[in-house]
Design an enzyme around this catalytic site. Sequence first.
Site, short mmCIF file in Angstrom:
data_model
loop_
_atom_site.label_atom_id
_atom_site.label_comp_id
_atom_site.label_asym_id
_atom_site.label_seq_id
_atom_site.Cartn_x
_atom_site.Cartn_y
_atom_site.Cartn_z
CE LYS A 128 -14.46 35.50 20.63
NZ LYS A 128 -14.59 36.84 20.03
CG ASN B 23 -15.14 40.89 13.88
OD1 ASN B 23 -15.69 39.79 13.94
ND2 ASN B 23 -14.06 41.10 13.15
CB SER C 93 -17.57 32.22 20.10
OG SER C 93 -17.40 30.87 19.72
CE1 TYR D 158 -12.29 32.67 19.85
CE2 TYR D 158 -13.92 30.93 20.12
CZ TYR D 158 -13.49 32.09 19.48
OH TYR D 158 -14.28 32.66 18.51
CB VAL E 235 -8.97 46.20 19.82
CG1 VAL E 235 -9.58 46.43 18.45
CG2 VAL E 235 -8.48 44.75 19.97
#
Length: 260
Positions: free
Chosen positions: A164, A93, A147, A160, A68
């Site tokens: 997100k 995803n 998330s 992270y 991706v």
Amino acid sequence: MSLRLDGQTVFVTGAASGLGRQITTRAAGEGAFVVATDVDDDGGEQTVAEAEDAAAGAGGATYYHLDVTEADAFHDLVDAVAEERGLDGIVNNAGIGHPPNLAEDVSQSTLDYIIDVNVRGVWNGCQAALPHLKANDDGGAIVNVASLAAVLGMPQQSAYSLTKGAVLNYTRAVAAEAGRDGVRANAVCPGVVDTPLGSQVFAGMADDPEEGREKLARQYPLGRLGEPDDVAAPTCFLLSDEAAWITGHGLVIDGGFSSA
């Protein structure tokens, strides 16, 4: 299971395991033809086999290798799919995490890689899909997998959480921009789901991962961690016409964690 995605073509990234596998399988079972993509070819082929079983002739699935982070390859594959079958929805995803670590201890290389997959991957997917979704008479749907870390921020998950949060706000921007062209964009924001990615969280909570899993499950008002279908089912809802007046939304799916 209802065929609420009957006749749709849906593109799913990160489909070789975990949430991506279950989203692919569920969507095929609800009547969609799913283009499943990943860099894990063995896992992707296994996902397609499971999706074909779930479809039982209602929908179907095929697998393509896709990184991706490679924008040209992403655009080329989406263009080819849209030309052959049309395109009704995309689920961005694919994502990665990192072992628990203090913000000041996250390496630059780790940060770069997580941004590349989690942010650039979603950007590439939306850019590739939007022209085709806008060209549809009935519009189309984007679901980006964010998330709970996008909403709350998670300690020792700073990189992270950063990525997100970007996914969630980018989703809102796309929704505001593309809505007049009939395109809906939403995000799902899961708590910890029992997947390979979730295992990184378990490992950071105790010396024994199983002990970490049980400790974390006790923090959820519903008394358990999420299962992949807890996220796949709402994702398919957001792809469907049943969600025709829902856009720009970040759907928190967390077993009550954020309200406790």
